[in-house]
Design a protein around this motif. Structure first.
Motif, PDB file in Angstrom:
ATOM      1  N   HIS A 240       0.862  -1.182   0.000  1.00  0.00           N
ATOM      2  CA  HIS A 240       0.000   0.000   0.000  1.00  0.00           C
ATOM      3  C   HIS A 240       0.893   1.225   0.000  1.00  0.00           C
ATOM      4  O   HIS A 240       1.769   1.338   0.846  1.00  0.00           O
ATOM      5  N   THR A 271      -4.511   6.542  -2.237  1.00  0.00           N
ATOM      6  CA  THR A 271      -3.839   5.275  -1.968  1.00  0.00           C
ATOM      7  C   THR A 271      -3.712   4.447  -3.229  1.00  0.00           C
ATOM      8  O   THR A 271      -4.570   4.462  -4.110  1.00  0.00           O
ATOM      9  N   ARG A 273      -2.628   0.507  -4.348  1.00  0.00           N
ATOM     10  CA  ARG A 273      -2.335  -0.818  -3.848  1.00  0.00           C
ATOM     11  C   ARG A 273      -1.855  -1.683  -4.989  1.00  0.00           C
ATOM     12  O   ARG A 273      -2.329  -1.548  -6.113  1.00  0.00           O
ATOM     13  N   VAL A 283       9.605  -3.057  -2.081  1.00  0.00           N
ATOM     14  CA  VAL A 283       9.486  -1.751  -1.437  1.00  0.00           C
ATOM     15  C   VAL A 283      10.614  -0.797  -1.833  1.00  0.00           C
ATOM     16  O   VAL A 283      10.341   0.339  -2.242  1.00  0.00           O
ATOM     17  N   ALA A 299       3.408   7.235   3.209  1.00  0.00           N
ATOM     18  CA  ALA A 299       3.794   5.970   3.831  1.00  0.00           C
ATOM     19  C   ALA A 299       3.729   4.834   2.830  1.00  0.00           C
ATOM     20  O   ALA A 299       2.960   4.876   1.868  1.00  0.00           O
ATOM     21  N   THR A 301       3.462   0.552   3.050  1.00  0.00           N
ATOM     22  CA  THR A 301       3.391  -0.613   3.929  1.00  0.00           C
ATOM     23  C   THR A 301       3.321  -1.881   3.107  1.00  0.00           C
ATOM     24  O   THR A 301       2.768  -1.895   2.007  1.00  0.00           O
ATOM     25  N   SER A 303       2.178  -5.969   3.465  1.00  0.00           N
ATOM     26  CA  SER A 303       1.517  -6.915   4.362  1.00  0.00           C
ATOM     27  C   SER A 303       1.211  -8.208   3.631  1.00  0.00           C
ATOM     28  O   SER A 303       1.196  -8.253   2.399  1.00  0.00           O
TER      29      SER A 303
END
Lengths: 326, 255
Positions: A240, A271, A273, A283, A299, A301, A303
């Motif tokens: 994300h 956002t 994704r 990343v 940010a 993230t 997951s």
């Protein structure tokens, strides 16, 4: 799991046009089954057809076409046997506010044919079990929302049903009351072999509570399985990226699409994704590419796949966006 | 069905005695009507052709029926409340008898009517009304008023199930009950009313009840008229009771 407590095939339901509303096809060939003793979660945004499914399976409403067996009885041909075998906890609170908790439970027990004595005993037992023991003789209108919801579930259990239908059981409850109710549902299905069909629009609730999950979208089931299997079916990790500015012209999307090992990019407002083969290597690549183009990032993230990703995968939009559209 | 009727009756009766303010209101209102109309129209007995010589004696059975009608118009509001919560849906997904669900509530409503009828008579008699007919006359009046309450209570419940809205229900109920009150012999002897009112009154169940009650309370009742009007009323009550029970199906089709 040879026997099914609930078996619905190809349910179709259209609500006729009203003065303000066009005709609404609430169910569009929905097929679902629930094994005995299983907790099945129907997960979907508001308006997906979850409540309509429950209303048809509880004999409250009738499908235009399709068939359904509940506890072995046909909902159209043997509605009375179905009604005797099920407990139904509607979305709205279903207790009589002018009566006490005890009176509500006793009346329900007696409607199901228990004697006065049996009803009283069962009512007291359920009040204790749901932590309402001291409040049994107070009118329900003095109960808090969480207490009323517990009483609703107790009302669905008075006559020891085989199948319990819970329509949005924890909507509007505070986290503590929600956890209480979850524990009780887990206990009922685990220890007593009760089959539970619950609808929810909370991803967390579906993940926690449901042994089996069916994702509903536009009146159909789009994916089915255990929460773990559904998540495992998505390969890789999910990334994300939260941007400072929305990706209006789609340039960020194009940029990241050129990177290796990243696909299924979905942009919703700020956002973005995407699905990546390996989070650890993706990343730095994503951040590097964004930095090269001087695109500010709030940010990033990584997951393991969540139910939200499962939902996204099967419906093409995230759960939050689907909820806002409803 | 009988067991379920008893259970549902218990539920509503318990709920109504927990709302003493509401009970007081349903009792004060007919008292005001009786005393207000009794004073207001006192002079009509002097119109040539008016049968009775005491207006309060003439008016009391009429106010009994008017009260039964007006109060029962509100009956469906309890169904609307059940529908606004999930109570109605839970009930209809249970094996409760639909007839019992309707009859239990109507029986509780008829009990209110019974109490109101007794009160209106007590006030009427205190205000000077006297009746030559015996206890059978009072009995006929009580039964007729309970039938009016049950018939219009079940119509109100049916409208509730069909509209599911408090505002619509009250609007329709007001729209129906005023003409039924005035196109009848409740306040005026038909002998001095316009011909068309008398024609309309012939098809008015509230008027059937009023006629039956006045006749039965008279010194020398015309029993054939009493029983004919009571039978009309009973038939009407049974038909609308059956129709309103059918309204549960219509409701279930729309949820």
């Amino acid at each position: 799991m040879a026997t099914h407590a609930v078996e619905a095939v190809d349910l179709v339901k259209t609500y006729p046009a009203g003065r303000k509303n066009p005709p609404l096809r609430a169910l569009d060939g929905l097929t679902v089954s629930v094994g005995e003793g299983v907790v099945l979660g129907l997960l979907g945004p508001n308006g997906a057809g979850k409540s309509t499914t429950v209303k048809i399976l509880t004999t409250l409403s009738r499908a235009d076409s399709g068939s359904a067996l509940v506890a072995g009885y046909d909902v159209n041909r043997a509605p009375d046997q179905v009604r005797r075998s099920i407990g139904y906890v509607p979305q709205k609170s279903s207790s009589d506010p002018m009566a006490t908790g005890l009176e509500n439970l006793v009346l329900s027990g007696r409607i199901f044919g228990l004697s006065r004595q049996e009803s009283l005993q069962r009512a007291r037992e359920l009040l204790e079990r749901f932590g309402l023991g001291e409040h049994g003789s107070r009118p329900v209108k003095t109960y808090s929302g969480g207490m009323q919801r517990k009483l609703d579930v107790a009302l669905g259990l008075v006559h020891r049903p085989k199948v319990l239908f819970l329509d949005e059981p924890t909507t509007g409850l505070d986290p503590e009351a929600r956890a209480d109710l979850w524990n009780e549902v887990v206990r009922m299905s685990g220890q007593e072999g009760l089959t539970v069909l619950l609808t929810t629009h909370y991803l967390e609730e579906a993940d926690r509570l449901a042994g089996q999950l069916a994702i509903v979208d536009h009146g159909r089931i789009v994916a089915e399985g255990t929460p773990e299997a559904l998540k495992a079916s998505l390969r890789g990790d999910s990334v994300h990226v939260e941007l400072v500015d929305p990706d209006i012209d789609g340039s960020v999307r194009v940029l990241l699409g050129q990177l290796a090992g990243i696909d299924e990019i979905v942009v919703e407002g700020n956002t973005l994704r995407a699905r990546v083969d390996r989070g650890a290597t993706a990343v730095p690549a994503v951040l590097g590419a964004l930095e090269d183009m001087a695109i500010p990032v709030v940010a990033v993230t990584v997951s393991r796949p969540s139910l939200d990703d499962v939902y996204l995968q099967h419906t093409g939009r995230s759960f939050r966006v689907a909820e806002e559209a409803a | 069905m009988i067991a379920h009727t008893g259970l549902i009756f218990g539920r509503w009766t318990r709920a109504s005695y927990r709302q003493p303010a509401l009970i007081a209101f349903t009792l004060v209102q007919p008292a005001i009507w009786l005393l207000l109309f009794g004073q207001l129209f006192q002079g009509v007995v002097d119109i040539p052709g008016f049968g009775d010589s005491s207006y309060i004696a003439f008016l009391t059975p009429g106010i009994v029926m008017m009260t039964a009608l007006m109060t029962s118009g509100w009956s469906g509001t309890s169904f609307v409340q059940d529908m606004e919560r999930g109570v109605m849906d839970r009930m209809l997904a249970s094996p409760v008898s639909r007839g019992g669900l309707m009859a239990g509530q109507l029986l509780s409503n008829a009990t209110t009517t019974l109490i109101q009828t007794i009160l209106v008579f007590a006030i009427g008699i205190a205000a000077g009304a006297r009746y030559d007919g015996g206890s059978i006359g009072y009995l006929v009046t009580v039964v007729a008023s309970m039938l009016v309450g049950t018939a219009f209570g079940s119509l109100s419940n049916a409208v509730a199930l069909l509209t599911r809205q408090q505002e619509a229900l009250i609007g329709i109920s007001q729209f129906v009950s005023l003409p039924l009150t005035f196109m009848s012999s409740i306040m005026i002897d038909p002998a001095v009313a316009p011909h068309w009112v008398n024609v309309a009154a012939r098809y008015n169940p509230v008027d059937w009840a009023t006629i039956a009650a006045r006749q039965a309370l008279a010194a020398d009742p015309d029993w054939s008229s009493v029983s004919r009007h009571c039978l009309y009323l009973l038939a009407f009550t049974l038909i609308v009771g059956w129709l309103s029970t059918r309204a549960f199906r219509t409701y279930q089709r729309s949820v």
